[in-house]
Enzyme design. Structure first.
Site, PDB file in Angstrom:
ATOM      1  N   HIS A 130     -28.305 111.285  82.110  1.00 32.07           N
ATOM      2  CA  HIS A 130     -26.907 110.869  82.226  1.00 32.07           C
ATOM      3  C   HIS A 130     -26.677 109.960  83.428  1.00 32.07           C
ATOM      4  O   HIS A 130     -25.748 109.147  83.409  1.00 32.07           O
ATOM      5  CB  HIS A 130     -26.008 112.109  82.329  1.00 32.07           C
ATOM      6  CG  HIS A 130     -25.848 112.838  81.035  1.00 32.07           C
ATOM      7  ND1 HIS A 130     -24.790 113.671  80.765  1.00 32.07           N
ATOM      8  CD2 HIS A 130     -26.618 112.848  79.908  1.00 32.07           C
ATOM      9  CE1 HIS A 130     -24.919 114.169  79.545  1.00 32.07           C
ATOM     10  NE2 HIS A 130     -26.029 113.688  79.015  1.00 32.07           N
ATOM     11  N   ARG A 150     -27.177 129.137  76.750  1.00 34.88           N
ATOM     12  CA  ARG A 150     -26.653 128.370  75.629  1.00 34.88           C
ATOM     13  C   ARG A 150     -27.093 128.937  74.282  1.00 34.88           C
ATOM     14  O   ARG A 150     -26.450 128.701  73.257  1.00 34.88           O
ATOM     15  CB  ARG A 150     -27.089 126.912  75.758  1.00 34.88           C
ATOM     16  CG  ARG A 150     -26.474 125.995  74.730  1.00 34.88           C
ATOM     17  CD  ARG A 150     -26.804 124.542  75.025  1.00 34.88           C
ATOM     18  NE  ARG A 150     -25.970 124.024  76.095  1.00 34.88           N
ATOM     19  CZ  ARG A 150     -26.058 122.777  76.563  1.00 34.88           C
ATOM     20  NH1 ARG A 150     -26.960 121.948  76.070  1.00 34.88           N
ATOM     21  NH2 ARG A 150     -25.253 122.359  77.524  1.00 34.88           N
ATOM     22  N   HIS A 200     -39.292 121.956  75.506  1.00 36.70           N
ATOM     23  CA  HIS A 200     -37.979 121.581  76.027  1.00 36.70           C
ATOM     24  C   HIS A 200     -36.870 122.308  75.277  1.00 36.70           C
ATOM     25  O   HIS A 200     -35.934 122.864  75.880  1.00 36.70           O
ATOM     26  CB  HIS A 200     -37.804 120.066  75.929  1.00 36.70           C
ATOM     27  CG  HIS A 200     -36.669 119.541  76.742  1.00 36.70           C
ATOM     28  ND1 HIS A 200     -36.299 118.204  76.740  1.00 36.70           N
ATOM     29  CD2 HIS A 200     -35.793 120.142  77.591  1.00 36.70           C
ATOM     30  CE1 HIS A 200     -35.272 118.022  77.547  1.00 36.70           C
ATOM     31  NE2 HIS A 200     -34.935 119.178  78.069  1.00 36.70           N
ATOM     32  N   TRP A 259     -31.737 111.348  77.143  1.00 32.13           N
ATOM     33  CA  TRP A 259     -31.519 110.197  78.025  1.00 32.13           C
ATOM     34  C   TRP A 259     -30.798 110.715  79.272  1.00 32.13           C
ATOM     35  O   TRP A 259     -29.732 111.355  79.169  1.00 32.13           O
ATOM     36  CB  TRP A 259     -30.621 109.164  77.366  1.00 32.13           C
ATOM     37  CG  TRP A 259     -31.172 108.509  76.143  1.00 32.13           C
ATOM     38  CD1 TRP A 259     -32.394 108.681  75.576  1.00 32.13           C
ATOM     39  CD2 TRP A 259     -30.481 107.543  75.338  1.00 32.13           C
ATOM     40  NE1 TRP A 259     -32.514 107.898  74.471  1.00 32.13           N
ATOM     41  CE2 TRP A 259     -31.364 107.178  74.293  1.00 32.13           C
ATOM     42  CE3 TRP A 259     -29.217 106.949  75.394  1.00 32.13           C
ATOM     43  CZ2 TRP A 259     -30.998 106.260  73.319  1.00 32.13           C
ATOM     44  CZ3 TRP A 259     -28.856 106.035  74.428  1.00 32.13           C
ATOM     45  CH2 TRP A 259     -29.741 105.682  73.403  1.00 32.13           C
ATOM     46  N   HIS A 295     -29.505 126.738  58.050  1.00 35.33           N
ATOM     47  CA  HIS A 295     -28.060 126.631  58.305  1.00 35.33           C
ATOM     48  C   HIS A 295     -27.251 127.263  57.166  1.00 35.33           C
ATOM     49  O   HIS A 295     -26.209 126.742  56.766  1.00 35.33           O
ATOM     50  CB  HIS A 295     -27.640 125.169  58.518  1.00 35.33           C
ATOM     51  CG  HIS A 295     -28.358 124.502  59.648  1.00 35.33           C
ATOM     52  ND1 HIS A 295     -28.087 124.805  60.966  1.00 35.33           N
ATOM     53  CD2 HIS A 295     -29.346 123.579  59.663  1.00 35.33           C
ATOM     54  CE1 HIS A 295     -28.878 124.083  61.744  1.00 35.33           C
ATOM     55  NE2 HIS A 295     -29.654 123.346  60.976  1.00 35.33           N
ATOM     56  N   TYR A 339     -31.892 115.536  53.402  1.00 39.12           N
ATOM     57  CA  TYR A 339     -30.597 116.206  53.324  1.00 39.12           C
ATOM     58  C   TYR A 339     -29.876 115.934  52.005  1.00 39.12           C
ATOM     59  O   TYR A 339     -29.421 116.867  51.338  1.00 39.12           O
ATOM     60  CB  TYR A 339     -29.742 115.826  54.533  1.00 39.12           C
ATOM     61  CG  TYR A 339     -30.067 116.633  55.762  1.00 39.12           C
ATOM     62  CD1 TYR A 339     -31.382 116.748  56.215  1.00 39.12           C
ATOM     63  CD2 TYR A 339     -29.085 117.300  56.480  1.00 39.12           C
ATOM     64  CE1 TYR A 339     -31.699 117.492  57.334  1.00 39.12           C
ATOM     65  CE2 TYR A 339     -29.398 118.051  57.610  1.00 39.12           C
ATOM     66  CZ  TYR A 339     -30.704 118.148  58.027  1.00 39.12           C
ATOM     67  OH  TYR A 339     -31.020 118.894  59.132  1.00 39.12           O
ATOM     68  N   ASN A 396     -27.023 119.329  66.440  1.00 36.42           N
ATOM     69  CA  ASN A 396     -27.202 120.705  66.907  1.00 36.42           C
ATOM     70  C   ASN A 396     -26.382 120.941  68.168  1.00 36.42           C
ATOM     71  O   ASN A 396     -25.791 120.022  68.722  1.00 36.42           O
ATOM     72  CB  ASN A 396     -28.681 120.978  67.206  1.00 36.42           C
ATOM     73  CG  ASN A 396     -29.532 121.042  65.952  1.00 36.42           C
ATOM     74  OD1 ASN A 396     -29.097 121.537  64.915  1.00 36.42           O
ATOM     75  ND2 ASN A 396     -30.747 120.530  66.033  1.00 36.42           N
TER      76      ASN A 396
END
Length: 485
Positions: A282, A179, A170, A280, A50, A335, A124
């Site tokens: 929707h 995307r 995935h 999860w 990043h 981090y 993300n």
């Protein structure tokens, strides 16, 4: 000079005449020495991942009065309540000088400056991640960077990692879809990705996931060629896009939503509770609106306000708590540790990271570039010689950390199995339309052109487990491309 002394002309160095003509500078020209010494040190290590990101200041406003029943977090307790925020969006693999419009996962980070301290959502722009075991995190990112011999991005290295870690399938389905090439960072969604806990005033907890949705909808480049063309003309395209919008008063807006799961529902989702390679559904856990985030102010100095900004999922406030998600646990250490290396042990005292809430921690003091050192207060915990932190605040924070955790989910090594292909298959079959499927195949096939045949076949086999049609379409597309070479 930096120490405050006046100088006649800061644009020239002092020289002394030399015997026989000419002149030379001397070590007595302290302004010259100071200027050169500082210049050699004015860069700090860029982020390992990043590294290139755009940022802006704004505010978050609560819009739903029902949220306060799930959490005691004060920044969410009243409709209309506004909290200052700092936002940063970045590519993942590229260096600071890389192009904005490459195919990559974007980092989406928001720092809320609340009355109870800073709260960071560090996620993300896709809802899942590539790996679920933190031991694989360094290798994942190295495989997406430059090859150690050629110093170039390497598709073989990329695919070799993912074929051997197929839990990433995935995330790859998202990455090679539309995307993966957003045409405006003002139209990029954000996901907290991890499962967190919300805790109410009575100590009850709920599992949750965070979602940011751009008010103007999500948009992407029509083709990879369009993104590449934009990169060749303006590698800082996304930076210019958001800067100009804010400067002209066209403020970017995101709605913030939550998915909420009661503890008794946890068994119904199985591994997806703490496995960040899964979502999860929707339909089972619908989005609940929380509020809206608006970007209103560009940085006046990028280095001071954005490059030195430090985000971490460990920055939580009362009312929000961690979970046993292994990746979350690892990030909560990694981090802040990265920031201590990159910008120093006292990075929390820098303007973009400084809490607006009172900070009293004399047992964290001294070190390089400290600006707040607690005077004569003793530098140890439980001193009777200074007022210390109010007991209630300490009790509340410790209480949140000790909220009971579900114990029915094993977090040891989870072998990749059929369950890991279910959600990617649903994405391919139910969410993608025919045009998106064709685009996905073209995008993926383009990265396989120079990959050795055995690895290329392994990639086809991996995606064939998602849907046999993907394998057939990939093979056909690669054969078609070979005929046109």
């Amino acid at each position: 000079m930096a120490e405050g002394q006046p100088v006649v002309d800061p644009s020239i160095s002092i020289t002394l005449p030399m015997f026989g003509g000419g002149a030379h500078t001397t070590l007595g020209d302290t302004l010259l020495i100071e200027t050169l010494a500082h210049f050699a040190r004015e860069r700090i290590p860029e982020r390992v991942v990043h590294a290139k990101g755009v940022g802006a200041w704004g505010e978050f406003e609560v819009t739903n009065p029902e949220i306060s029943k799930y959490t005691c977090a004060k920044f969410l307790d009243t409709v209309g309540k506004k909290t200052p925020i700092l936002w940063r969006l970045s590519t993942t693999g590229g260096e600071k000088g890389s192009a904005d419009t490459v195919r990559d996962v974007r980092g989406f980070s928001v720092k809320f400056f609340t009355e109870e301290g800073n709260y960071d959502i560090v996620g993300n722009h896709i809802p899942v991640f590539f790996v679920r075991d933190p031991m694989r995190f360094p290798s994942l990112n190295r495989s997406h960077k430059r090859h150690p011999a050629t110093n170039r991005p390497d598709d073989t290295m990329f695919w070799d990692f993912h074929v051997n870690q197929p839990e990433s399938v995935h995330a790859l389905m998202h990455l090679f879809g539309s995307r993966g090439l957003p045409d405006s960072v003002r139209r990029v969604p954000g996901f907290g990705v991890h499962t967190f806990k919300l805790v109410d005033n009575s100590g009850n907890f709920y599992y949750c996931k965070w979602h940011f949705r751009p008010e103007g909808g999500t948009t992407s480049f029509a083709t990879a060629a369009d993104a590449a063309s934009t990169a060749s003309q303006n590698p800082d395209y996304h930076h210019k896009d958001v800067w100009d919008a804010i400067a002209h008063g066209d403020y970017p807006v995101w709605k913030l939503y939550l998915q909420i799961m009661r503890p008794e529902q946890a068994e119904s989702v199985g591994r997806a509770l703490f496995d960040i390679t899964k979502i999860w559904p929707h339909r089972d856990f619908p989005l609940i609106e929380v509020g809206k985030m608006t970007l209103k102010k560009n940085p006046q100095n990028y280095f001071a306000e954005i490059e030195q900004a430090a985000f971490s999922p460990s920055n939580m406030v009362p009312g929000v708590a961690m979970t046993p998600d292994p990746m979350l646990q690892a990030r909560m250490f990694a981090y802040p540790d990265a920031q201590r290396y990159r910008i120093g042990v006292n990075y929390t005292q820098l303007p973009p990271n400084r809490s607006i809430a009172p900070v009293y921690a004399p047992y964290e003091r001294d070190g390089i570039t400290t600006t707040k050192n607690y005077g004569s207060d003793p530098n140890y915990v439980n001193s009777t010689l200074s007022p210390g932190v109010p007991a209630r605040a300490v009790t509340q924070i410790r209480h949140l950390e000790s909220v009971p955790r579900t114990s029915s989910f094993g977090l040891n090594e989870i072998p990749v199995g059929e369950e890991d292909y279910v959600q990617p298959r649903q994405l391919w079959q139910r969410v993608f339309d025919d045009a998106e499927r064709m685009k996905w195949v073209g995008n993926c096939a383009g990265t396989l052109r120079d990959v050795p045949a055995p690895l290329r076949n392994a990639v086809v086999q991996m995606f064939s487990k998602v849907d046999p049609l993907i394998g057939k379409m990939l093979t056909a597309k690669m054969n078609e491309d070979k005929l046109h070479l």
